[in-house]
Write a protein that holds these residues in place. Structure first.
Motif, PDB file in Angstrom:
ATOM      1  N   VAL A 170     -29.715 -12.545  10.940  1.00  0.00           N
ATOM      2  CA  VAL A 170     -29.020 -13.833  10.933  1.00  0.00           C
ATOM      3  C   VAL A 170     -28.869 -14.308  12.385  1.00  0.00           C
ATOM      4  O   VAL A 170     -28.426 -13.556  13.251  1.00  0.00           O
ATOM      5  N   CYS A 171     -29.259 -15.534  12.638  1.00  0.00           N
ATOM      6  CA  CYS A 171     -29.174 -16.091  13.993  1.00  0.00           C
ATOM      7  C   CYS A 171     -27.701 -16.154  14.426  1.00  0.00           C
ATOM      8  O   CYS A 171     -26.857 -16.682  13.701  1.00  0.00           O
ATOM      9  N   PRO A 172     -27.356 -15.612  15.609  1.00  0.00           N
ATOM     10  CA  PRO A 172     -25.959 -15.633  16.065  1.00  0.00           C
ATOM     11  C   PRO A 172     -25.508 -17.048  16.478  1.00  0.00           C
ATOM     12  O   PRO A 172     -24.316 -17.284  16.667  1.00  0.00           O
ATOM     13  N   PHE A 173     -26.443 -17.961  16.594  1.00  0.00           N
ATOM     14  CA  PHE A 173     -26.088 -19.323  17.021  1.00  0.00           C
ATOM     15  C   PHE A 173     -25.869 -20.261  15.835  1.00  0.00           C
ATOM     16  O   PHE A 173     -24.898 -20.992  15.787  1.00  0.00           O
ATOM     17  N   CYS A 174     -26.823 -20.232  14.858  1.00  0.00           N
ATOM     18  CA  CYS A 174     -26.717 -21.189  13.751  1.00  0.00           C
ATOM     19  C   CYS A 174     -26.633 -20.499  12.378  1.00  0.00           C
ATOM     20  O   CYS A 174     -26.577 -21.171  11.350  1.00  0.00           O
ATOM     21  N   GLN A 175     -26.625 -19.176  12.371  1.00  0.00           N
ATOM     22  CA  GLN A 175     -26.511 -18.394  11.129  1.00  0.00           C
ATOM     23  C   GLN A 175     -27.690 -18.553  10.170  1.00  0.00           C
ATOM     24  O   GLN A 175     -27.632 -18.123   9.028  1.00  0.00           O
ATOM     25  N   HIS A 176     -28.753 -19.153  10.654  1.00  0.00           N
ATOM     26  CA  HIS A 176     -29.958 -19.274   9.830  1.00  0.00           C
ATOM     27  C   HIS A 176     -30.561 -17.869   9.701  1.00  0.00           C
ATOM     28  O   HIS A 176     -30.551 -17.097  10.651  1.00  0.00           O
ATOM     29  N   ASN A 177     -31.078 -17.576   8.506  1.00  0.00           N
ATOM     30  CA  ASN A 177     -31.543 -16.204   8.283  1.00  0.00           C
ATOM     31  C   ASN A 177     -33.069 -16.095   8.263  1.00  0.00           C
ATOM     32  O   ASN A 177     -33.644 -15.625   7.299  1.00  0.00           O
ATOM     33  N   GLU A 204     -36.697 -15.012  17.915  1.00  0.00           N
ATOM     34  CA  GLU A 204     -36.489 -16.454  18.071  1.00  0.00           C
ATOM     35  C   GLU A 204     -36.162 -17.045  16.709  1.00  0.00           C
ATOM     36  O   GLU A 204     -36.898 -16.854  15.735  1.00  0.00           O
ATOM     37  N   CYS A 205     -35.023 -17.736  16.637  1.00  0.00           N
ATOM     38  CA  CYS A 205     -34.598 -18.348  15.381  1.00  0.00           C
ATOM     39  C   CYS A 205     -35.596 -19.449  14.993  1.00  0.00           C
ATOM     40  O   CYS A 205     -35.983 -20.271  15.829  1.00  0.00           O
ATOM     41  N   LEU A 206     -36.012 -19.456  13.737  1.00  0.00           N
ATOM     42  CA  LEU A 206     -36.997 -20.443  13.299  1.00  0.00           C
ATOM     43  C   LEU A 206     -36.363 -21.811  13.060  1.00  0.00           C
ATOM     44  O   LEU A 206     -37.063 -22.811  12.900  1.00  0.00           O
ATOM     45  N   LYS A 207     -35.017 -21.842  13.032  1.00  0.00           N
ATOM     46  CA  LYS A 207     -34.368 -23.126  12.802  1.00  0.00           C
ATOM     47  C   LYS A 207     -33.950 -23.792  14.116  1.00  0.00           C
ATOM     48  O   LYS A 207     -34.394 -24.888  14.423  1.00  0.00           O
ATOM     49  N   CYS A 208     -33.113 -23.062  14.921  1.00  0.00           N
ATOM     50  CA  CYS A 208     -32.608 -23.687  16.148  1.00  0.00           C
ATOM     51  C   CYS A 208     -33.443 -23.334  17.376  1.00  0.00           C
ATOM     52  O   CYS A 208     -33.271 -23.931  18.442  1.00  0.00           O
ATOM     53  N   GLY A 209     -34.327 -22.342  17.226  1.00  0.00           N
ATOM     54  CA  GLY A 209     -35.218 -22.009  18.342  1.00  0.00           C
ATOM     55  C   GLY A 209     -34.592 -21.166  19.444  1.00  0.00           C
ATOM     56  O   GLY A 209     -35.238 -20.833  20.430  1.00  0.00           O
TER      57      GLY A 209
HETATM   58 ZN    ZN Z   1     -30.574 -20.394  14.949  1.00  0.00          ZN
END
Ligand code: ZN
Length: 162
Positions: free
Chosen positions: A2-9, A30-35
């Motif tokens: 889970v991304c620590p910035f936007c919680q996108h999984n 690298e988060c695929l949502k917020c990058g």
């Molecule tokens: Zn993210």
């Protein structure tokens, strides 16, 4: 993860490398949502570690450090590089993990260290071997010392020829 910035999984791994003496893997993701990028560490679970069965039957988790300490004590002030000692321990560690799954007798680890130390330095080998009671009794140790003395004599005899 889970991304620590936007919680996108959902993320992609952009870099993986061993760390902490290969005891852990460090992954850059690298988060695929917020990058945004973050780091995770992956470790072998303690429970997955091989257990060492000691002479008295007690079990302790396999510890590279305790082998390193034993090897360093045996080497003392012998002219053996730190790198050579660490490499020796790594080879023993790899061979133990290769040949055993859940448990390994401590005597087996001692035997493997002995074999490799013997090729590296005979004095360190004898020290380690007696320390770890590889020799069943004093006569066995005496026989080993005798064969060592003979090898030294052989070298001296050879030198006399020249
Ligand atoms: Zn993210």
């Amino acid at each position: 993860m889970v991304c620590p910035f936007c919680q996108h999984n959902d993320d992609k791994v952009i870099d993986s490398r061993p760390t902490d003496g290969a005891a852990a893997i460090r992954r850059r993701r690298e988060c695929l949502k917020c990058g945004k990028r973050f780091t995770t560490f992956e470790r072998v679970e303690e429970a997955a570690k091989i257990m060492v069965v000691k002479r008295d039957g007690t079990h302790v988790p396999f510890s590279r450090d305790s082998i390193v300490r034993g090897v360093q004590a045996a080497c003392g002030k012998r002219p053996i590089s730190e790198e050579a000692k660490q490499r020796l321990v790594s080879l023993v560690e790899e061979s133990v993990y290769h040949d055993f799954e859940r448990e390994v007798p401590s005597s087996e680890i001692g035997k493997r260290v002995c074999e490799r130390l013997r090729a590296l330095d005979e004095v360190a080998y004898i020290r380690f071997a007696s320390e770890y009671h590889r020799f069943k009794d004093v006569s066995e140790l005496a026989a080993e010392l005798q064969s060592m003395a003979n090898r030294v004599k052989d070298v001296k005899d050879q030198q006399k020829l020249f």
